[in-house]
Every structure is written in C-alpha cells, then in structure tokens.
Write a protein that holds these residues in place. Structure first.
Motif: not given
Length: 312
Positions: A269, A273, A277-279, A281-282
C-alpha cells in the motif's frame, strides 16, 4: 582477460563481465582499491562511462590529462587509450556496455540496444561527446539522479530477479539521457533546427517523467507541461525512443517499485501510494502484467535468490 590483444602498443580488453547476464551492461563502484587503477594505459572493445560522485583525481584520455572531480562524467569509446591510475580519491560509478546488444523476446519492448534503440537526439549528443574527450559536467540534481539509477542497476544485476534485464536497460537508457544533456550543455557545436527540436523533446520528456512519474497526472497533463499536443508527444517519443510517454512512466515506476520491494520493508500500500497509484490493486495489476507475478511473490522470490547468492 587472456583474450587481450595489443594494437598500437597498448592492450585492448574484450567485454568480459564479472557475471554473465542477459543484458550487455555491467556496473561497479569506482573504488580506489579497484584493480583497474593499477593497469597501464589501455583500451577496450566496449564503451565505458565513468561518473565521479566524490573525491578528486586525474584521468588520461588519448594522451591528454583531465581533472576528475565531483559531477564529471567521461564517455570512453572502444579503442581509446586511457589511464586511470591517477584517479586518486575519486569515487563514483563505472558502466561498461557494448555498442549493440541482444534483441528483446517477441512481444517485449527492446529497451537498451545501443545501435538501434538509443533515442535519435541522445545518439547525436552521446557520440558528440566522443569528440570532446574532456569531462561532461553534471549539475547536482542530474548527478543525484544518475547516482540513484546506478544503485538500482547494481541491485538489479546482483539480484537478477525476473525481468531484471529490462529494468537494467531502462535505467541505463535514463542515465545516458542525463549524460546526453550534459554533453549539450558543454558543447558549442551548431546543430540543425530539426536536431535541436528532437533533442529537446527527448530530454524535456525524460526530465518531466522523472519529476512526475509518481503523480496521478496523465498524458494530457504532461503534454500541457511540455507545451505540445498529447498526440504529438506520444507519437514522436515512440519514434525517437521506442516507447510512448505513458510506457516510459510505467517503466520508471517499475524501476522504483522493484528497488523498493527488494531494499525496503514498506507495505504494498505504501509503495503503491508513493508511486502514484490510486490504490494497491491498480499497482498489483500493473506489476503483475509487467512481471507475470504479483509484487508480494516477486519480492519473496527476489529475496530468496539474494540469500542463495550470498550463501554461494
């Protein structure tokens, strides 16, 4: 080194990397204890890039002596006699690479192949430096970035985790772009309007990528920053470098991701970040598409491989 031949009264060394790998690039720290600093004047059948980070000394190129100071870079082409015995306290990095390289597997971007895949503007700048002989001067931001990229190449070549050859090619090409920018700053040679336009596009695009690869801004925002249309940016950069702006952003993110996965204990995570990446998972989807493995699996395999190599 048994294959050494002598031409014009000085030895010519072939490309014999310390460890055979899938990419014709080798890097190693410049160390005052390096055996190369005890060699008499010599040449080699490969390109060598020397970048001085700290300390001071002297280097002899083609019979002429030059200072080797922090921020100085030297491109030594095949066959050029040189002598590094007087480098003194100078430290930094050396990169050895062949003037051409293996083609990429089918369906993969070729990355660094020094005859065909160096950007057109960069090739012009790099080979112009061979006529200059003297040092290419890097400012502190460029030197810091080049030093960081060298460290990442060193990590990749030591670990040889899946996909390391593509990561090394991409990082090496970014280093050569920075060296090319230094060549232009030091040269007074005239260039055509077309040469200038294409060189500026490549260098400005790479500088923008390095400054913004970890943001969420996309192609339109990049084109706006560079003052050109998005279509022009992506098509011209693809023609000049083999990749679009967006593909280079992904490549730059993957270089950073691989380094963080091996050299830190940061969570996925946190890495996602920091890379923009927005999350998570992406990030995981992109990494898996690029490496055929999730970041967690790749991290575990890379660390296991490092442990085995250190134990060998």
């Amino acid at each position: 080194m048994e294959e050494t031949v002598t031409i014009m009264a000085f030895p010519i060394f072939p490309f014999v990397p310390q460890d055979i790998s899938a990419v014709p690039v080798e890097v190693h720290p410049l160390d005052p204890a390096d055996y190369a600093r005890r060699l008499p004047p010599h040449g080699h059948m490969f390109f060598e890039l020397l970048v001085i980070r700290d300390g001071a000394g002297l280097i002899m190129l083609d019979g002429k002596q030059y200072p080797a100071l922090p921020g100085h870079a030297f491109v030594i082409p095949p066959g050029l006699p040189h002598d590094v015995r007087a480098l003194g306290t100078a430290t930094g990095w050396a990169m050895l690479f062949l003037p051409d390289g293996p083609t990429a597997p089918a369906g993969k971007s070729p990355g660094l192949s020094l005859q065909e895949d160096i950007p057109a503007g960069l090739a012009f700048d790099l080979f112009r430096s061979l006529r200059m002989r003297g040092p290419i001067i890097l400012d502190e931001p460029a030197l810091t970035m080049v030093d960081l990229l060298f460290r990442k190449i060193d990590t990749e070549l030591r670990g040889r985790a899946t996909g390391y050859d593509f990561a090394v090619r991409a990082a090496a090409q970014l280093i050569l772009v920075e060296i090319g920018r230094g060549v232009v700053a030091a040269s007074r040679e005239p260039e055509s309007r077309d040469d200038l336009r294409e060189r500026l596009l490549v260098t400005r695009a790479f500088a923008d990528i390095d400054a913004n690869y970890n943001t969420a801004s996309g192609l339109d925002a990049a084109a706006n920053r560079l003052g050109i249309s998005a279509a022009h940016l992506t098509t011209r950069l693809r023609r000049l470098t083999g990749r679009t702006y967006g593909e280079w952003v992904i490549e730059r993110r993957m270089i950073e991701a691989r380094h963080r996965l091996v050299c830190s204990n940061d969570s996925l995570s946190k890495i996602a970040e920091d890379l923009g990446y927005q999350n998570p998972e992406s990030f995981i989807r992109r990494f898996r598409a690029h490496h055929a493995a999730t970041p967690a699996r790749w991290r575990n395999e890379a660390r296991q491989q490092t442990v085995l190599q250190e134990a060998a």
